[in-house]
Design an enzyme around this catalytic site. Structure first.
Site, mmCIF file in Angstrom:
data_model
loop_
_atom_site.group_PDB
_atom_site.id
_atom_site.type_symbol
_atom_site.label_atom_id
_atom_site.label_comp_id
_atom_site.label_asym_id
_atom_site.label_seq_id
_atom_site.Cartn_x
_atom_site.Cartn_y
_atom_site.Cartn_z
ATOM 1 N N HIS A 67 -1.201 -14.680 -0.109
ATOM 2 C CA HIS A 67 -0.356 -15.120 -1.180
ATOM 3 C C HIS A 67 1.116 -15.349 -0.847
ATOM 4 C CE1 HIS A 67 0.290 -11.228 -2.370
ATOM 5 N NE2 HIS A 67 1.104 -11.424 -3.183
ATOM 6 N N LYS A 72 1.638 -7.740 5.882
ATOM 7 C CA LYS A 72 2.518 -6.745 6.372
ATOM 8 C C LYS A 72 1.593 -5.426 6.368
ATOM 9 C CE LYS A 72 6.615 -4.729 7.731
ATOM 10 N NZ LYS A 72 5.620 -4.094 8.814
ATOM 11 N N LYS A 96 0.146 -2.641 -2.899
ATOM 12 C CA LYS A 96 1.375 -1.799 -2.700
ATOM 13 C C LYS A 96 3.020 -2.663 -2.816
ATOM 14 C CE LYS A 96 0.770 0.913 0.567
ATOM 15 N NZ LYS A 96 1.180 1.883 1.732
ATOM 16 N N LYS A 108 -3.605 -4.650 7.546
ATOM 17 C CA LYS A 108 -3.650 -3.283 8.419
ATOM 18 C C LYS A 108 -4.257 -3.543 9.699
ATOM 19 C CE LYS A 108 -2.621 1.059 7.062
ATOM 20 N NZ LYS A 108 -1.770 1.167 6.153
ATOM 21 N N SER A 364 10.538 -0.923 5.823
ATOM 22 C CA SER A 364 10.145 -2.132 6.688
ATOM 23 C C SER A 364 10.776 -3.493 6.519
ATOM 24 C CB SER A 364 8.574 -2.184 6.953
ATOM 25 O OG SER A 364 8.093 -1.060 7.561
HETATM 26 N N1 GLU Z 1 1.691 2.125 7.243
HETATM 27 C C1 GLU Z 1 2.764 2.242 6.359
HETATM 28 C C2 GLU Z 1 1.723 2.022 4.756
HETATM 29 O O1 GLU Z 1 0.623 2.526 4.636
HETATM 30 C C3 GLU Z 1 3.763 1.195 6.479
HETATM 31 C C4 GLU Z 1 3.330 -0.269 6.592
HETATM 32 C C5 GLU Z 1 4.823 -1.264 6.890
HETATM 33 O O2 GLU Z 1 5.815 -0.579 6.928
HETATM 34 O O3 GLU Z 1 4.321 -2.299 6.916
HETATM 35 O O4 GLU Z 1 2.252 1.653 3.845
#
Ligand code: GLU
Length: 472
Positions: A67, A72, A96, A108, A364
């Site tokens: 979307h 990320k 998140k 992920k 990030s």
């Molecule tokens: N692995 C981290 C998380 O679970 C960071 C992910 C990121 O910075 O893209 O939020």
């Protein structure tokens, strides 16, 4: 640590979404679209070992929601990585980012290896090959999908990823933005390493600042002298514990997979971490008591428990014995759905992962922006601001006849560095989001902060789909 075969993080996340949806009016098709993973890529690749043998390694990258683009989320190296886990973690990334208003979809990645069993040369081969597999299928790129560190990976792996990506895309001017969490020398950003832990600290600080909520829990406001137990002393656990301690809290227990330390006088986190780095265990650390069965430490009395390791740690089995008043989920998915019901019935406050550990992806986002603009924050305006503040101070002094002391002058004149701006952006994101989530909980008259967070996140995702003319 507690792990069982039937457990599915993805199913738990979907069921949290269903709970939230009961408080919303959503098109059923939209709800289904939001829940599903948009693209799942799984692959196997061979790695030649130094003795001439071969190992076939399993890799995954899941993009949960398109979307918003790019998608990320981190890349995890762990023997527990499987499709359901990566799906669940990618879904959590979507919620998140939406929850804290960071304009990414969720993703992920994972590689099913125990990184401790490989040397740096082998890990580099695995990371570069994994990246090449992502490039082949266009599962990585500054506008498409941007990985980052997660459990078992760090800045070193990110520098291998960006180097591989650049080798395949030598003319892409934005190539550096293909991954975040890079070392500073490789166009990373000052503050990314400690960002998740700092966000955890800010989130817990905000939670304990609300007087009426603390009264309900029988706690005073503020972090001073709050007793804390941390599970996992990796990057996130270490920085969470460090900032909480600096704010006056007392870490009395630290649990690691191979044993824990219990010390009611308070643990010196930096010295414990240094001992662990040198000895790979807490056993033999001079102070406090070494506890072999470390999962038990989570059940000891404390004010705030911070699980900062992996998912599926507090289950319906151990939840009834948890004595903490607040649980701050620094890890992704440490509390199962069934366990959360038990904890809420015991009036324990759970600060959910999708909010509490969002500091990492927030910074990030700043790194990605920095890479796209190819200039570090503060570089252009810092000196200019300093000159302007100096002029302002001089005119105030001339007009009033009063002089600022040196410390006041320095504090006012100091221009913002990249780090100052990163921390300020992180504070703003975490503080705003906490109170928005808590307000939603109160408006909806529900107990669960997690449900409130999902309502906010799903609402934002639904608006995106509606504005695209899908499920209006
Ligand atoms: N692995 C981290 C998380 O679970 C960071 C992910 C990121 O910075 O893209 O939020």
């Amino acid at each position: 640590m507690a792990h069982n075969e039937e457990y599915s993080l993805f199913e738990d996340v979907c069921s949290f979404v269903d709970d939230a949806a009961q408080h919303m009016k959503l098109h059923p098709g939209l709800l289904e679209q939001i829940k599903q993973c948009n693209s799942i890529y799984k692959f196997n690749f061979p790695i030649r070992m130094e003795d001439g043998s071969y190992q076939v390694v399993k890799g995954y990258r899941v993009q949960h929601s398109h979307h918003k683009l790019p998608t990320k989320g981190g890349i995890r190296f762990s023997e527990m990585v499987n499709e359901q886990e990566v799906m669940g973690l990618s879904a959590l990334m979507t919620y998140k980012c939406a929850m804290v208003n960071i304009p990414f979809g969720g993703a992920k990645g994972g590689v099913n290896i125990d990184p401790l069993k490989y040397n740096a040369t082998q890990l580099e081969k695995i990371t570069r090959r994994y990246t090449a597999e992502l490039i082949k299928k266009k599962f990585i790129g500054p506008a498409v999908d941007v990985p980052a560190p997660d459990y078992g990976t760090g800045a070193r792996e990110m520098s291998w990823i960006v180097d591989t990506y650049e080798a395949f895309n030598p003319e892409a001017i934005n190539a550096k933005a293909c991954v975040t969490g890079k070392p500073l020398s490789q166009h990373g950003i000052d503050g990314r390493t400690e960002a998740t832990g700092m966000g955890v600290y800010i989130g817990i600080r905000e939670a304990v600042s609300v007087e009426e909520d603390m009264l309900e829990l029988g706690l005073t406001t503020g972090l001073k002298d709050k007793k804390i137990i941390v599970q996992g002393l990796g990057n996130v656990g270490f920085y969470s514990a460090k900032y909480l301690t600096e704010a006056g809290a007392k870490v009395i227990g630290v649990a690691e997979w191979n044993g824990g330390i219990w010390d009611e006088d308070g643990i010196d986190i930096e010295s414990l971490k240094n001992f662990q780095l040198a000895n790979k265990t807490f056993e033999g650390y001079g102070k406090g008591k070494f506890i072999e069965n470390s999962i038990e430490i989570m059940e000891y009395p404390c004010d705030i428990l911070v699980p900062a390791a992996l998912e599926n740690q507090i289950t319906s089995e151990n939840a009834p014995r948890i004595q903490a008043k607040i649980i701050g989920e620094a890890a992704n998915g440490p509390i199962t759905k069934d366990a959360e019901k038990i904890l809420l019935d015991k009036d324990i406050m759970v600060i959910p992962d999708m909010y509490l550990n969002a500091g990492g992806v927030t910074v990030s986002y700043f790194e990605w922006l920095k890479n796209l603009s190819r200039v570090s924050f503060g570089k252009l305006e810092k000196r200019y601001d300093m000159e302007k503040f100096k002029l302002l101070i001089d005119s105030i002094e001339n007009a009033t006849g009063d002089a600022f002391n040196q410390a006041q002058r320095d504090a006012i004149i100091k221009g913002a560095s990249e780090r100052d701006l990163v921390i300020s952006g992180l504070e703003e994101t975490m503080v705003e989001a906490y109170h928005e989530m808590n307000q939603k909980r109160k408006d909806k008259r529900i107990k669960s902060l997690r449900t409130a967070a999902f309502i906010l996140a799903i609402d934002r995702i639904a608006v995106s789909y509606n504005d695209m003319g899908i499920f209006p």
